[in-house]
Scaffold this active site. Sequence first.
Site: not given
Length: 757
Positions: A17, A19-20, A434, A564, A668, A697
Amino acid sequence: MSINATIAGVPRIGPDRELKKALETYWKDSSTGRALASTATRLVNDYTDGVLAAGLDSVAFSGRSFYDATLDTTALLGLLPERVADIDDHENDGLPRYIDRYFAAARGTKDLPASAMTKWFDTNYHYIVPELSKDSRVELDDSAFLEDIRDQVTRAGKAVRPVLVGPLTFLSLSRTTDGSDALDHLEDVFEAYTRLLARIADRGVEWVQIDEPVLVTEVAQDALDRTRAGYEKLAQASDLKILVQTYFGDGDQAIKLLSGSGVAAFGVDLVYGGAELPSWTGAELLLAGVVDGRNVWRTDLDAALKTLQTLAERGPVGVSTSCSLLHVPYSLEPETHLNEEVKTWLAFGAEKIQEVAALSRALRGETTDADEKLLEDTRQAIESRKNSDLTHNAEVRKRQDAVQPSDRERDPIAERREAQTAELNLPPLPTTTIGSFPQTTEIRQARAKFRKGEIDAAAYEQAMRDEVADVIRRQEELGLDVLVHGEPERNDMVQYFSEQLDGYLSTEHAWVQSYGSRCVRPPIIFGDVSRPKPMTVEWYKVAADLTDKPVKGMLTGPVTMLAWSFVRDDQPLGVTADQVALALRDEIDDLIAAGARVIQVDEPAIRELLPLRKEDQPAYLEWAVGSFRLATSGAEKKVQIHTHMCYSEFNELIDTVSNLNADVTSIEAARNGMQVLAALKDEGYELGVGPGVWDIHSPRVPKQQEVDELLSAALESVDPSLLWVNPDCGLKTRGWEETTASLEVLVSAAHTARENL
């Protein structure tokens, strides 16, 4: 140069990860731009080197992507939203000059909302939706992309194959802000690509790949005709060989449409495509996607080779993956703690590249000793999986066989609503969230210390109890009506449950990009699923004992638990979904016994798995809805069942939302301006609904006027007695400062709306 072995696309987030981490550092401190650029370059270079070293002879190259390929295309075409136009170009530190406008569109700013985000076809990857209008003008901004191509050609020569999102796909996935048709710009995008391909050819490459996955779906004939004309002009405009790549379904429509157009090759998905093998004429090559690019099981190499040999009798064939390896983890090698038997059944990205290379050599009669060993190991692994006791649980199968239609039915909604109103005594327009609250540094540190053995289970549990107490206190101070425990103990809404269910396998390093810098580690379903013991009840009790307000039990629904995860491919998805549903049904029973009267069973992925072709959708919806109802229909009428959905176009699935028969559905809606509500109104929707009024987000606190207007729009379409007020999604990725400020706005808007009823 032909193509013998390749992959349809490459991941970009990095095996660890990288780049994250560079992205999130840059978002906090823009002076780190050079480090971000360097990280992106290194990851691209490392992958190119690895692919070539494995024996592949063509490398898909999308440029250095800093968030999403569709957003890259939007920037490339000069079509970033008008509202970000005044953001100055970034100074050149190795990043594209438009990078700040690019990130503003993806994430929003303090003053500007982000663009909508939704799922990429039927995957768990998200893309930033392009925003167009009839006045949009295509203006190529290609300097960064061309520079990236030049650098890669210097490194790998003509093996580099630039990849573009196709004009038809790009526009089909776009939205317009004025009701116009995005496809009105089709000729303009083809014209821009004509100029772009000439510039790409000047960089010394031979092939260019244009992804048109929308061609596996139903497309209007007029759009098909215009697309054919566009590719004919594109093929005549330069000496580049054009590969049109489809995936996630049958590629026959693309082949029939573009044969004889000058397109040099077709890439097709033979894993998720039709049963019939394609025939192609008027093109010099078929790239056969026989290695699954979106699941983690070993390829049956003998069967794949037989398919390739059959195709080779019809014309030149190269070997590829079914789609980009963006959707699977980088490598199986770091997974040192997996069950050894199950591990032999798996192939991640690096292993799939080896499979492609071995199949290509076998097809050409150039098999090496290593290839022969891989073929034999694969035969043994497939036989092992087929006969393993790990995959079958007789008790699970017996219980599943005993399920009756009545097990999927609840009491009538009118009776439930009356019982729930008396039980919960909530105000009009009740407020809630949520599920998750910020995963703070302290939470992550405690989890890391526990994982490393630096603190024991008791100390870790106490740290999480303290977090729950803090979350309950904050919610009461904010004035929320239905509370949650905040989920501090949960690493991920699917992984957390998978670690407690038999039949699931969790990984340690198998990260996959979900969107932007967001990564997940999808668990692997390898066997029949069951629940050894309660999973969430004790955490519910911790929260419920701290407040007199209702606290929601929080679960992840069966369809999302599949969507997922990397799923079994040796039985129908509906069978696995019902197994998960029965485990959740038991959990709901235990939550009710512990005092829960509101239980949320999230299904954000139910739209995601919808088959791309309409003819396949009814069968999917039958088992998807059925599994949710199997999980929830044991709840007595006074128990209010909620569900949550996000990141998808739900307008065409309102009847499905109704069929789930949840008492309340949160959806959403903030990013798309409550567009879903018109469909709710037209459908005559009679269940509770919570259209999100805050886009979580985007790292910005919504203005009071924005939330007031969204709530007013909701009230125009939804009966006030059915309307809930909530954010778009969970708050795991947000900080406490913005969370508190945003929820204060949300609660204030709800109170104002109540006064105006």
